[in-house]
Scaffold this motif. Structure first.
Motif, short mmCIF file in Angstrom:
data_model
loop_
_atom_site.label_atom_id
_atom_site.label_comp_id
_atom_site.label_asym_id
_atom_site.label_seq_id
_atom_site.Cartn_x
_atom_site.Cartn_y
_atom_site.Cartn_z
N LEU A 25 0.81 -1.21 0.04
CA LEU A 25 0.02 0.05 0.13
C LEU A 25 0.87 1.34 0.14
O LEU A 25 0.66 2.32 -0.58
CB LEU A 25 -0.91 -0.02 1.12
CG LEU A 25 -1.90 -1.17 1.35
CD1 LEU A 25 -2.88 -1.11 2.28
CD2 LEU A 25 -2.99 -0.98 0.06
N ALA A 26 1.95 1.22 0.82
CA ALA A 26 2.94 2.40 0.80
C ALA A 26 3.45 2.50 -0.54
O ALA A 26 3.50 3.68 -1.19
CB ALA A 26 4.04 2.35 1.83
N ASP A 27 3.85 1.29 -1.05
CA ASP A 27 4.41 1.61 -2.45
C ASP A 27 3.36 1.94 -3.66
O ASP A 27 3.67 2.96 -4.31
CB ASP A 27 4.95 0.30 -3.23
CG ASP A 27 6.22 -0.28 -2.52
OD1 ASP A 27 6.74 0.63 -2.00
OD2 ASP A 27 6.52 -1.24 -2.62
N LEU A 28 2.19 1.74 -3.57
CA LEU A 28 1.17 2.29 -4.41
C LEU A 28 0.82 3.68 -4.10
O LEU A 28 0.51 4.45 -5.16
CB LEU A 28 -0.27 1.46 -4.08
CG LEU A 28 -0.18 -0.08 -4.75
CD1 LEU A 28 -1.40 -0.65 -4.29
CD2 LEU A 28 0.20 -0.04 -6.14
N LYS A 29 0.98 4.13 -3.04
CA LYS A 29 0.66 5.46 -2.76
C LYS A 29 1.86 6.38 -3.08
O LYS A 29 1.74 7.45 -3.63
CB LYS A 29 0.72 5.75 -1.02
CG LYS A 29 0.58 7.00 -0.57
CD LYS A 29 -1.05 7.78 -0.67
CE LYS A 29 -1.28 8.96 -0.13
NZ LYS A 29 -1.91 9.74 -1.06
N LEU A 30 3.13 5.84 -2.95
CA LEU A 30 4.10 6.65 -3.52
C LEU A 30 4.19 6.79 -5.06
O LEU A 30 4.25 7.78 -5.64
CB LEU A 30 5.68 5.92 -3.20
CG LEU A 30 6.01 6.23 -1.91
CD1 LEU A 30 7.14 5.15 -1.72
CD2 LEU A 30 6.61 7.53 -1.69
N GLU A 32 1.52 6.67 -6.95
CA GLU A 32 0.31 7.59 -7.03
C GLU A 32 0.60 9.04 -6.93
O GLU A 32 0.41 9.95 -7.92
CB GLU A 32 -0.94 7.38 -6.29
CG GLU A 32 -2.08 8.16 -6.20
CD GLU A 32 -3.15 7.64 -5.36
OE1 GLU A 32 -3.33 8.30 -4.47
OE2 GLU A 32 -3.66 6.27 -5.64
N ASP A 33 1.41 9.41 -5.95
CA ASP A 33 1.65 10.67 -5.65
C ASP A 33 2.93 11.30 -6.55
O ASP A 33 3.19 12.49 -6.35
CB ASP A 33 1.71 10.96 -4.14
CG ASP A 33 0.45 10.66 -3.24
OD1 ASP A 33 -0.33 10.75 -3.99
OD2 ASP A 33 0.44 10.56 -2.18
#
Length: 114
Positions: A25-30, A32-33
């Motif tokens: 989830l942290a990788d996906l957030k990075l 995405e942003d």
């Protein structure tokens, strides 16, 4: 690891899945942003290790790192794919490449220090 391999591991080990989920989830957030902001190139050397059979990172994508440094640029290619580290020969190849890319330790470096 493919998506199918990830599902198989998660199905066999719920603890593994729970531990892995926050990182994913942290990788996906990075991803995405993140918005690339052009900056002057670095002056230090960059060494790239690329799997020629990679279906995610192209030859051009690995070569693009060249534009990010005014220093030396070295690219090493293995015939394996994206997860080339999963094979012993490629793992050994990578470790030898990293060792060759790093400067030697200073003479005062103590290998046996705890």
């Amino acid at each position: 690891m493919s998506t199918e391999e990830g599902r198989t591991l998660a199905a066999r080990d719920a603890g593994f899945a729970r531990a892995l989920l926050p990182m994913l989830l942290a990788d996906l957030k990075l991803m995405e942003d993140f918005r690339y902001q052009p900056e002057p190139p670095f002056s230090f050397p960059i060494t790239v290790f690329h799997g020629a059979g990679d279906d995610r990172v192209t030859e051009e994508g690995s070569q693009a790192w060249r534009a990010l440094t005014t220093g030396a640029f070295h690219k090493h290619v293995t015939p394996d794919g994206h997860f080339f580290l999963r094979t012993d020969p490629s793992r050994d190849w990578l470790l030898r490449g990293i060792a060759a890319a790093l400067p030697p330790p200073p003479p005062s470096f103590n290998w046996r220090a705890s």
